[in-house]
Design an enzyme around this catalytic site. Structure first.
Site, PDB file in Angstrom:
ATOM      1  N   SER A 154     -52.074  21.141 -81.137  1.00 24.29           N
ATOM      2  CA  SER A 154     -51.951  21.785 -82.440  1.00 24.29           C
ATOM      3  C   SER A 154     -51.716  20.774 -83.547  1.00 24.29           C
ATOM      4  O   SER A 154     -51.700  21.135 -84.715  1.00 24.29           O
ATOM      5  CB  SER A 154     -50.817  22.811 -82.409  1.00 24.29           C
ATOM      6  OG  SER A 154     -49.698  22.276 -81.782  1.00 24.29           O
ATOM      7  N   HIS A 157     -58.900  23.850 -80.863  1.00 24.93           N
ATOM      8  CA  HIS A 157     -57.579  24.441 -81.120  1.00 24.93           C
ATOM      9  C   HIS A 157     -57.707  25.954 -81.276  1.00 24.93           C
ATOM     10  O   HIS A 157     -58.378  26.427 -82.197  1.00 24.93           O
ATOM     11  CB  HIS A 157     -56.997  23.795 -82.395  1.00 24.93           C
ATOM     12  CG  HIS A 157     -55.623  24.240 -82.741  1.00 24.93           C
ATOM     13  ND1 HIS A 157     -55.145  24.252 -84.027  1.00 24.93           N
ATOM     14  CD2 HIS A 157     -54.607  24.706 -81.962  1.00 24.93           C
ATOM     15  CE1 HIS A 157     -53.904  24.693 -84.028  1.00 24.93           C
ATOM     16  NE2 HIS A 157     -53.556  24.976 -82.792  1.00 24.93           N
ATOM     17  N   GLU A 189     -60.487  25.892 -84.106  1.00 22.83           N
ATOM     18  CA  GLU A 189     -60.527  24.741 -85.005  1.00 22.83           C
ATOM     19  C   GLU A 189     -61.068  23.580 -84.161  1.00 22.83           C
ATOM     20  O   GLU A 189     -60.460  23.209 -83.156  1.00 22.83           O
ATOM     21  CB  GLU A 189     -59.082  24.474 -85.468  1.00 22.83           C
ATOM     22  CG  GLU A 189     -58.934  23.576 -86.641  1.00 22.83           C
ATOM     23  CD  GLU A 189     -57.486  23.566 -87.160  1.00 22.83           C
ATOM     24  OE1 GLU A 189     -56.527  23.740 -86.364  1.00 22.83           O
ATOM     25  OE2 GLU A 189     -57.307  23.375 -88.372  1.00 22.83           O
ATOM     26  N   ASN A 206     -52.474  24.385 -89.234  1.00 28.48           N
ATOM     27  CA  ASN A 206     -51.026  24.154 -89.175  1.00 28.48           C
ATOM     28  C   ASN A 206     -50.511  23.392 -90.395  1.00 28.48           C
ATOM     29  O   ASN A 206     -49.353  23.538 -90.779  1.00 28.48           O
ATOM     30  CB  ASN A 206     -50.651  23.435 -87.876  1.00 28.48           C
ATOM     31  CG  ASN A 206     -50.541  24.432 -86.729  1.00 28.48           C
ATOM     32  OD1 ASN A 206     -50.146  25.583 -86.943  1.00 28.48           O
ATOM     33  ND2 ASN A 206     -50.912  24.026 -85.534  1.00 28.48           N
TER      34      ASN A 206
HETATM   35  N1  3HC Z   1     -52.878  39.564 -75.823  1.00 24.75           N
HETATM   36  C1  3HC Z   1     -53.964  40.362 -75.915  1.00 24.75           C
HETATM   37  N2  3HC Z   1     -54.095  41.322 -76.870  1.00 24.75           N
HETATM   38  C2  3HC Z   1     -53.065  41.482 -77.719  1.00 24.75           C
HETATM   39  C3  3HC Z   1     -51.902  40.689 -77.680  1.00 24.75           C
HETATM   40  C4  3HC Z   1     -51.838  39.698 -76.671  1.00 24.75           C
HETATM   41  N3  3HC Z   1     -50.778  38.889 -76.555  1.00 24.75           N
HETATM   42  N4  3HC Z   1     -51.061  41.084 -78.671  1.00 24.75           N
HETATM   43  C5  3HC Z   1     -51.690  42.082 -79.315  1.00 24.75           C
HETATM   44  N5  3HC Z   1     -52.896  42.314 -78.751  1.00 24.75           N
HETATM   45  C6  3HC Z   1     -53.890  43.281 -79.187  1.00 24.75           C
HETATM   46  C7  3HC Z   1     -53.427  44.690 -78.925  1.00 24.75           C
HETATM   47  O1  3HC Z   1     -53.764  45.094 -77.609  1.00 24.75           O
HETATM   48  C8  3HC Z   1     -54.179  45.471 -79.983  1.00 24.75           C
HETATM   49  O2  3HC Z   1     -55.527  45.700 -79.566  1.00 24.75           O
HETATM   50  P1  3HC Z   1     -56.253  47.105 -79.900  1.00 24.75           P
HETATM   51  O3  3HC Z   1     -56.159  47.258 -81.388  1.00 24.75           O
HETATM   52  O4  3HC Z   1     -57.664  46.905 -79.414  1.00 24.75           O
HETATM   53  O5  3HC Z   1     -55.499  48.144 -79.153  1.00 24.75           O
HETATM   54  C9  3HC Z   1     -54.256  44.506 -81.168  1.00 24.75           C
HETATM   55  O6  3HC Z   1     -54.052  43.194 -80.619  1.00 24.75           O
HETATM   56  C10 3HC Z   1     -53.190  44.789 -82.185  1.00 24.75           C
HETATM   57  O7  3HC Z   1     -51.935  44.766 -81.512  1.00 24.75           O
HETATM   58  P2  3HC Z   1     -50.703  45.709 -81.836  1.00 24.75           P
HETATM   59  O8  3HC Z   1     -51.201  46.996 -82.452  1.00 24.75           O
HETATM   60  O9  3HC Z   1     -49.812  45.790 -80.663  1.00 24.75           O
HETATM   61  O10 3HC Z   1     -49.846  44.900 -82.876  1.00 24.75           O
HETATM   62  P3  3HC Z   1     -50.190  44.395 -84.306  1.00 24.75           P
HETATM   63  O11 3HC Z   1     -51.155  45.269 -85.015  1.00 24.75           O
HETATM   64  O12 3HC Z   1     -48.847  44.174 -84.874  1.00 24.75           O
HETATM   65  O13 3HC Z   1     -50.905  42.989 -84.064  1.00 24.75           O
HETATM   66  C11 3HC Z   1     -50.877  40.651 -83.786  1.00 24.75           C
HETATM   67  C12 3HC Z   1     -50.331  41.987 -83.279  1.00 24.75           C
HETATM   68  C13 3HC Z   1     -52.393  40.604 -83.556  1.00 24.75           C
HETATM   69  C14 3HC Z   1     -50.207  39.568 -82.977  1.00 24.75           C
HETATM   70  C15 3HC Z   1     -50.573  40.540 -85.329  1.00 24.75           C
HETATM   71  O14 3HC Z   1     -49.220  40.755 -85.562  1.00 24.75           O
HETATM   72  C16 3HC Z   1     -50.977  39.183 -85.901  1.00 24.75           C
HETATM   73  O15 3HC Z   1     -52.129  38.937 -86.209  1.00 24.75           O
HETATM   74  N6  3HC Z   1     -49.958  38.301 -86.071  1.00 24.75           N
HETATM   75  C17 3HC Z   1     -50.185  36.944 -86.606  1.00 24.75           C
HETATM   76  C18 3HC Z   1     -50.639  36.068 -85.494  1.00 24.75           C
HETATM   77  C19 3HC Z   1     -50.895  34.673 -85.984  1.00 24.75           C
HETATM   78  O16 3HC Z   1     -50.741  34.312 -87.138  1.00 24.75           O
HETATM   79  N7  3HC Z   1     -51.315  33.832 -85.039  1.00 24.75           N
HETATM   80  C20 3HC Z   1     -51.551  32.412 -85.330  1.00 24.75           C
HETATM   81  C21 3HC Z   1     -50.314  31.647 -84.986  1.00 24.75           C
HETATM   82  S1  3HC Z   1     -50.525  29.919 -85.306  1.00 24.75           S
HETATM   83  C22 3HC Z   1     -51.151  29.326 -83.890  1.00 24.75           C
HETATM   84  O17 3HC Z   1     -51.334  29.997 -82.889  1.00 24.75           O
HETATM   85  C23 3HC Z   1     -51.475  27.853 -83.892  1.00 24.75           C
HETATM   86  C24 3HC Z   1     -50.542  27.086 -83.045  1.00 24.75           C
HETATM   87  O18 3HC Z   1     -50.972  25.741 -83.048  1.00 24.75           O
HETATM   88  C25 3HC Z   1     -49.111  27.126 -83.526  1.00 24.75           C
END
Ligand code: 3HC
Length: 286
Positions: free
Chosen positions: A119, A142, A154, A192
């Site tokens: 990352s 990434h 990425e 990031n």
């Molecule tokens: N695995 C698989 N599917 C998942 C999941 C997981 N861990 N978490 C959620 N989902 C799916 C659900 O099954 C659901 O699918 P559906 O609509 O087809 O039924 C969909 O995602 C939406 O989930 P929920 O309704 O339970 O919950 P939310 O609507 O609150 O969404 C989220 C959850 C998608 C995690 C949303 O909160 C989100 O987009 N959060 C931000 C995530 C983000 O910013 N990620 C980037 C982080 S930075 C990074 O990773 C880089 C690293 O280097 C640090």
């Protein structure tokens, strides 16, 4: 080149998701951890995710079974001998990653692509752990968490990465349903570098008592339409992971916006790493 066999090193938050999305599109995936129980736990986590998709009617039970049948947990690097692509998604520690890449270089076929899910760590420094002949096929790939949901890859080209490798990673990402952006090999790459100052500023607002963790998160969710608040997102990513990325950014680019807030340093020192330990800026389950 056709990518049929993928060796994923690391079965944690990112590694198990990366293995899942490749197996789901028909790749044969070896999921490696030095401790077999952790590799099996990664596969079980994938099974749980696929079970939820079946329960929601989004996935046929037969497709879940076929995906799982393509996944092999392993505690040896031997499976890399059959790999067209090796993806490394182990802890963000340059020495750990470099040692693993050197070992994989000795096992994997000469033509295999090596992709790090780092990352923030320099792709050129990681590629330096491999032979000169491998470096044209060494690239950053990434992913974002949760990997099955977030549609971005990425792609980071190192100084030696060749065009054929970029083309192959672009074609694979399209198969996975992921959009590609290309970043130069600079600390924290693009996403990031943009994200961490936001998380750090939210942490500083919290430690100064500007608002509660709930109000800071609600501000971003309701006022900015973010899917998660910044403190909740930091807990989700892992506070140790956030701290590591901020340190790479701060050391590499300078700038007070990247300096890890004291509250983050203290939480990590206390073993409070966010969702995975049950406590970070919030407590879990919420
Ligand atoms: N695995 C698989 N599917 C998942 C999941 C997981 N861990 N978490 C959620 N989902 C799916 C659900 O099954 C659901 O699918 P559906 O609509 O087809 O039924 C969909 O995602 C939406 O989930 P929920 O309704 O339970 O919950 P939310 O609507 O609150 O969404 C989220 C959850 C998608 C995690 C949303 O909160 C989100 O987009 N959060 C931000 C995530 C983000 O910013 N990620 C980037 C982080 S930075 C990074 O990773 C880089 C690293 O280097 C640090």
């Amino acid at each position: 080149m056709s990518i049929d066999h993928v060796f994923v090193a690391g079965a944690g938050l990112m590694g198990h998701g990366i293995a899942q999305v490749h197996a789901a599109v028909g790749k044969h995936v070896t999921l490696y951890e030095p401790d077999l129980a952790r590799a099996v736990a990664g596969r079980d986590r994938i099974a749980g995710s696929l079970d939820r998709a079946v329960a929601k009617g989004r996935l046929a039970a037969a497709d879940r079974d076929a995906t799982l049948a393509r996944l092999t947990p392993a505690d040896s690097l031997d499976g890399a001998a059959r790999a067209d692509l090796v993806i490394e998604a182990v802890f963000e520690d340059e020495a750990v990653k470099a040692a693993l890449w050197a070992a994989l270089d000795a096992v994997a076929p000469a033509g295999a692509i090596f992709a790090s899910n780092t990352s923030s760590i320099s792709i050129d420094r990681l590629a330096a752990a491999t032979s000169g002949a491998r470096r044209p096929r060494f690239v950053g790939m990434h992913f974002f968490s949760p990997v099955p949901v977030m549609p971005l890859v990425e792609l980071i080209r190192g100084a030696a990465t060749d065009d054929a490798t970029e083309t192959a990673i672009r074609a694979l990402s399209a198969e996975l349903g992921k959009q590609v952006i290309v970043s130069a090999d600079r600390p924290g790459f693009i996403v990031n570098r943009v994200l961490m100052p936001l998380l750090a500023e939210a942490m500083r607002a919290y430690e100064e008592g500007t608002g509660t963790a709930d109000d800071i998160d609600t501000g971003a969710k309701v006022g900015l339409n973010h899917p998660m608040g910044p403190l909740e997102l930091a807990d989700f990513i892992g506070l140790d992971v956030c701290l590591g990325i901020m340190r790479v950014l701060h050391e590499g680019l300078g700038g007070p916006q990247f300096e890890p807030p004291q509250v983050l340093v203290d939480l990590v020192a206390g073993g409070h790493l966010g969702q995975k330990t049950g406590r970070g800026f919030h407590t879990y389950p919420r």
